[in-house]
Scaffold this active site. Structure first.
Site, mmCIF file in Angstrom:
data_model
loop_
_atom_site.group_PDB
_atom_site.id
_atom_site.type_symbol
_atom_site.label_atom_id
_atom_site.label_comp_id
_atom_site.label_asym_id
_atom_site.label_seq_id
_atom_site.Cartn_x
_atom_site.Cartn_y
_atom_site.Cartn_z
ATOM 1 N N LYS A 1 0.814 -1.223 0.000
ATOM 2 C CA LYS A 1 0.000 0.000 0.000
ATOM 3 C C LYS A 1 0.846 1.271 0.000
ATOM 4 C CE LYS A 1 -1.063 -0.656 4.939
ATOM 5 N NZ LYS A 1 -0.717 -2.095 5.001
ATOM 6 N N THR A 2 1.992 1.262 0.661
ATOM 7 C CA THR A 2 2.836 2.463 0.631
ATOM 8 C C THR A 2 3.348 2.727 -0.780
ATOM 9 O OG1 THR A 2 3.524 2.216 2.939
ATOM 10 C CG2 THR A 2 4.934 3.549 1.520
ATOM 11 N N GLU B 1 -2.928 6.622 2.326
ATOM 12 C CA GLU B 1 -2.672 5.227 2.638
ATOM 13 C C GLU B 1 -3.573 4.839 3.801
ATOM 14 O OE1 GLU B 1 0.991 2.420 4.269
ATOM 15 O OE2 GLU B 1 1.444 4.222 3.096
#
Length: 484
Positions: A126-127, A170
């Site tokens: 996700k980052t 995020e």
């Protein structure tokens, strides 16, 4: 730690003066930065000085090194993460005064109010995906606001206030706090078992992600990875919701189909074929609706991240050519296979990977980068609970390296557990290739003594192992100088 209770966001105008306990964290500092940009009075504290604290002070924040009740000053609201214990003197003082206490995600939801929220979630990736999407939108001229759980190499920031109406965030599932967000669109990279200090098992994690999809606004969008069983099941269920669902991946039934993946060195190439009824279309600017994508970060897993970003950006209306250009401009995020330096023919990279799936993915990428050289890993397990639960899986993943040095566990928010140490992981690595090395300085010396020209060294873990990369580079330089 425990799961947080979701609450509805509070308007910034109602927060008054805001104090952040743990303001030096990537996510916390980003939210504080955006509040400062919008004129909110901000103070904060952290356990150690850092460049992030210095930057916030330059923007007008009152920052303190160390935690003390007096740091609250005349704050009206305190923001904490789940890493902050009730015994923290600032949180205890806030409770005594009856101040508003917000979880970090609730503060994030507050700064997202009134914007077109785009949330990126998933157990892994996700980052990187949030960073890629932010880059694409910036390069396309959308000028989004963003909060990432890491530092974007292209800007040197983990968060910034843009002039556009899009806000990219995020979304963190680790403590359930992503259920405080109500995005217009969301991307889910994968759904796997992790954070089992908070969730009883995978079923509860899957339920949390299902609840997250129900937070997407009616008429909104979910983009999920068709190659991941958990994300694919989530997409199938979400089709009953009043939102549009798109999938991506190499699977034959993916809406945005990935093919022709080629990895080499610090780059990846792939083709993305869009759905006939989608923005690419068969009459789009690319032959048969197919776009050729190149990204300057390594690893086959990043081909999937790029495809997901391509899909969500296309569905948001970004022209395909601009998406391709934006992905080509992406240069990574800190701690995501970040090159720390090279000395005496040995390259040193740093990885945030701490879950077995992430460790294996980054080690496969390291093989591509090493191009035949050995891969040497200095691994630091993260959390006693994760080490105990995933010791065997971590050992199996680390077996993809040629040599492994395992440090002791980075405790983070947890207390030690009897019998749980880095040795638990080292003993599970196949063959005679792993050694338990609790002394970090000893690990630096060992790498400097054994690294050969052509080798690739990877410091790996979510803790302070990242500090060792520059020390290893310096030790290799000293070795080279002594040899001349």
């Amino acid at each position: 730690m425990g799961l947080v209770t979701p609450v509805e966001p509070v308007a910034l105008s109602e927060l008054g003066r805001v104090h952040f306990t743990g303001i030096g964290g990537a996510g916390m500092s980003g939210i504080a930065r955006i509040m400062l940009t919008r004129g909110v009075a901000v103070s904060g504290s952290d356990s150690a000085a850092s460049d992030l604290l210095t930057g916030l002070a330059a923007l007008g924040a009152q920052v303190h090194v160390g935690h003390a009740a007096a740091n609250l000053g005349d704050a009206d609201t305190i923001v904490v993460s789940t890493a902050i214990r009730e015994s923290n003197p600032e949180l205890a003082e806030a409770r005594r005064r009856g101040l508003r206490v917000l979880h970090r995600a609730a503060a994030l939801a507050s700064v997202m109010l009134g914007r077109r929220g785009i949330a990126v979630a998933g157990t892994h990736g996700k980052t990187t995906s949030t960073s890629m999407l932010t880059t694409v939108l910036r390069e396309s001229g959308a000028d989004p606001s963003y909060v990432i759980g890491g530092i974007l190499t292209g800007t040197g920031l983990g968060a910034d206030e843009g002039r556009g109406d899009i806000f990219v965030a995020e979304a963190d599932e680790s403590d359930g706090s992503f259920l405080m967000l109500s995005p217009e669109a969301a991307m889910v990279t994968c759904v796997e078992a992790d954070h089992l200090d908070n969730y009883p098992g995978l079923a509860e994690i899957e339920a949390a992600f299902a609840a997250f999809t129900r937070r997407i606004r009616p008429g909104g969008l979910l983009v999920a990875c068709a190659d991941d069983p958990g994300a694919a099941a989530l997409a199938a269920t979400a089709r009953a919701l009043p939102i549009q669902v798109r999938t991506y991946g190499e699977s034959a039934d993916a809406d945005y189909r990935v093919s022709g993946v080629a990895t080499g060195g610090m780059a990846v190439r792939l083709d993305v074929t869009g759905p006939g009824d989608g923005p690419l279309g068969n009459a789009g600017p690319f032959e048969n609706g197919r776009a050729r994508v190149s990204i300057g970060v390594p690893g086959r897993h990043n081909a999937l991240n790029a495809a997901g970003v391509f899909a969500i950006a296309a569905e948001l209306g970004v022209p395909a050519g601009q998406i391709v250009s934006g992905l080509a401009a992406y240069r990574g995020a800190l701690r995501r296979l970040e090159l720390k330096g090279e000395a005496d023919g040995v390259r040193v990279l740093d990885s945030y990977a701490h879950h077995p799936t992430e460790v294996a993915a980054d080690l496969r990428a390291a093989r591509d980068i090493a191009e035949g050289g050995r891969v040497i890993v200095v691994f630091q397990p993260h959390l006693f609970s994760r080490t105990r639960i995933f010791a065997a899986e971590l050992g199996q993943a680390l077996s993809l390296a040629d040599e492994v040095l395992v440090l002791d566990v980075y405790a983070a928010r947890e207390d030690p557990e009897p019998g749980v140490s880095g040795e638990l992981v080292a003993s599970r690595v196949a063959g005679n290739r792993a050694r338990y090395q609790p002394d970090a300085a000893g690990a630096v010396s060992a790498v400097a003594a054994t690294g050969k020209p052509g080798d690739l060294v990877l410091t790996m873990g979510a803790g302070d192992v990242t500090k060792l990369g520059p020390l290893i580079v310096a030790a290799l330089r000293e070795r080279a100088g002594a040899a001349t």
